[in-house]
Design a protein around this motif. Structure first.
Motif, PDB file in Angstrom:
ATOM      1  N   ILE A 191       0.853  -1.189   0.000  1.00  0.00           N
ATOM      2  CA  ILE A 191       0.000   0.000   0.000  1.00  0.00           C
ATOM      3  C   ILE A 191       0.889   1.240   0.000  1.00  0.00           C
ATOM      4  N   ASP A 233      -1.585   6.412   1.014  1.00  0.00           N
ATOM      5  CA  ASP A 233      -2.923   5.816   1.087  1.00  0.00           C
ATOM      6  C   ASP A 233      -3.201   5.132   2.426  1.00  0.00           C
ATOM      7  N   ILE A 246      -7.065   3.989   4.348  1.00  0.00           N
ATOM      8  CA  ILE A 246      -7.608   2.688   3.942  1.00  0.00           C
ATOM      9  C   ILE A 246      -8.738   2.198   4.853  1.00  0.00           C
ATOM     10  N   ALA A 277      -6.927   1.911  -2.338  1.00  0.00           N
ATOM     11  CA  ALA A 277      -5.576   2.402  -2.613  1.00  0.00           C
ATOM     12  C   ALA A 277      -5.404   2.653  -4.116  1.00  0.00           C
ATOM     13  N   SER A 278      -4.479   3.518  -4.418  1.00  0.00           N
ATOM     14  CA  SER A 278      -4.301   3.965  -5.814  1.00  0.00           C
ATOM     15  C   SER A 278      -3.752   2.863  -6.713  1.00  0.00           C
ATOM     16  N   THR A 320      -4.788  -0.377  -6.757  1.00  0.00           N
ATOM     17  CA  THR A 320      -5.657  -1.561  -6.701  1.00  0.00           C
ATOM     18  C   THR A 320      -6.657  -1.608  -7.863  1.00  0.00           C
TER      19      THR A 320
END
Length: 450
Positions: A388, A392, A396, A403-404, A406
């Protein structure tokens, strides 16, 4: 009436009772023994008077001389020689019959009225039986007793006043932590439920009260956050699938002659309906996890048993998973693995984390470590997945936040917030460590049952 005033009043009353009993004790025994010496002096004079006046002895004149020369004359001292059986002879006052009964029994009799004392004794000589009585005043002893009485009365009122001062200070000192708690609680509103009371080390009632307030605030904060998140996110998350469903329905209606397009549109509608159902289920679970757990069955369960059940459940969803359970740090005492919990909720919370670990690591090895100390049992889930980004991590646990990195994975961003709500409901916490491209470790910590 405030608690401080009640404590002070009770302290003063108890102090007054104790001081009264102590003063009465001192007064009683002082009254009993204050004149003991004076009575003995009177009894000595009774014996001397009987020796001089009732018995013929060549030394009587010497006794009389020594009596007058060496024994001081007591104030208002008088001697009475009364023939036995003729106590009707008038003294300076009438003495009680118990006085004469004691004399007739062969004992030394004593009697006092105010400051006037009497001592008498039975004697027998060749000419008959006699009663010798000596009376006198004792101004010194009586004055000392009066002074003691004044001192005790003054001391009583002074002690009660000091008890009031001490009681007030004592109650103020004892209730100071409670006042701080009240002051802190008054400043807490819906906007600042993140605030917590300072909890000092110890096991006294004030510490327990502060911990109880903090636990209550944890539940309130969870409930408020859940409510706010539900309201703010429900409209946004529900609008998207509803818009898609509406658009696809219009498309299906307008393409009556094209069966293939209708099939594609209806398939899209079904997918979005399934998505909508999943979102609604997640939102409902998220909302329900913010309650206080009162309507759910709480029971004593072992964390290791929950972990095995979680692995079995996750295996149904991710049959290709590679989950390893590390039991190397299990405690010798099995009781350190027991928690008081709503089993299904704790199972759901851990299951969400383990499932995420499998999903975001593409079914690489996921390690589940169980360990315990004196107060807490923890489950650490470690994966070797995508990790992660640091920017982020702080978000979460916010509902519907993803998250950016995912985008390639299907999800809705409600698993971790739901897990956090459940663990906080059980007075526990969740910690997280992650590095992009290396993996993520999430540790669930729950207090053991004691």
């Amino acid at each position: 009436m405030s608690i401080a005033k009640k404590i002070t009043l009770l302290f003063v009353i108890l102090s007054a009772v104790i001081i009264s009993l102590l003063s009465g004790f001192v007064w009683y025994f002082s009254n009993e023994f204050a004149f003991e010496d004076f009575y003995k002096r009177l009894e000595a004079r009774v014996n001397i008077a009987a020796q001089i006046k009732l018995y013929k002895d060549v030394n009587n004149s010497a006794y009389a001389k020594m009596r007058n020369q060496y024994l001081e004359r007591l104030p208002s001292e008088r001697e009475y020689i009364i023939e036995a059986g003729k106590t009707e002879k008038k003294l300076d006052r009438e003495l009680p019959s118990s006085f004469y009964k004691r004399i007739n029994a062969g004992l030394t009799a004593r009697y006092r009225t105010d400051n006037h004392f009497y001592a008498g004794k039975f004697f027998k000589n060749t000419s008959g039986s006699y009663i010798v009585i000596v009376s006198a005043n004792d101004p010194v002893g009586f004055r000392e007793l009066k002074d003691l009485q004044k001192i005790l009365i003054i001391g009583f009122f002074l002690s009660v006043f000091l008890s009031f001062i001490v009681g007030w200070k004592f109650s103020d000192y004892m209730l100071r932590p409670l006042r701080k708690i009240i002051k802190s609680v008054k400043h807490m509103k819906a906007e600042n439920l993140h605030m917590r009371l300072d909890v000092k080390k110890g096991k006294d009632e004030m510490t327990q009260l502060a911990e109880t307030f903090n636990n209550m605030l944890n539940r309130l904060e969870t409930a408020f956050e859940t409510q706010n998140n539900f309201i703010s996110n429900a409209s946004h998350e529900l609008r998207t699938p509803l818009t898609v469903i509406s658009g696809e329905l219009e498309l299906a209606i307008n393409t009556k002659q094209d069966a293939e397009k209708q099939h594609i549109a209806l398939t899209k509608i079904k997918d979005e309906a399934d998505r909508l159902e999943h979102i609604l289920t997640s939102l409902l679970g998220l909302a329900q996890s913010g309650f206080n757990g009162k309507n759910q069955p709480w029971e004593l369960v072992r964390v290791d048993e929950i972990v095995w059940e979680v692995i079995e459940a996750v295996s149904l969803v991710h049959p290709e998973n590679k989950i390893e359970v590390d039991l190397s740090k299990l405690p010798d005492d099995e009781n350190q693995l027991v928690i008081r919990a709503i089993k299904n909720l704790v199972k759901l919370a851990i299951s969400n984390i383990v499932s995420n670990a499998c999903k975001y690591s593409n079914n690489n090895i996921v390690t589940v470590l169980i360990e315990a100390n004196q107060n807490t049992v923890s489950v650490a889930i470690t994966d070797k997945g995508i990790g992660i980004p640091q920017s982020d991590i702080q978000h979460i646990f916010e509902p519907f936040y993803r998250a950016s990195n995912t985008n390639e994975f299907k999800g809705y961003g409600v698993g971790l917030p739901l897990s956090l709500n459940i663990i906080r409901l059980h007075r526990g916490s969740i910690g997280i460590k992650s590095q992009v491209g290396v993996g993520t470790e999430i540790k669930v910590m729950i207090p053991i049952h004691s």
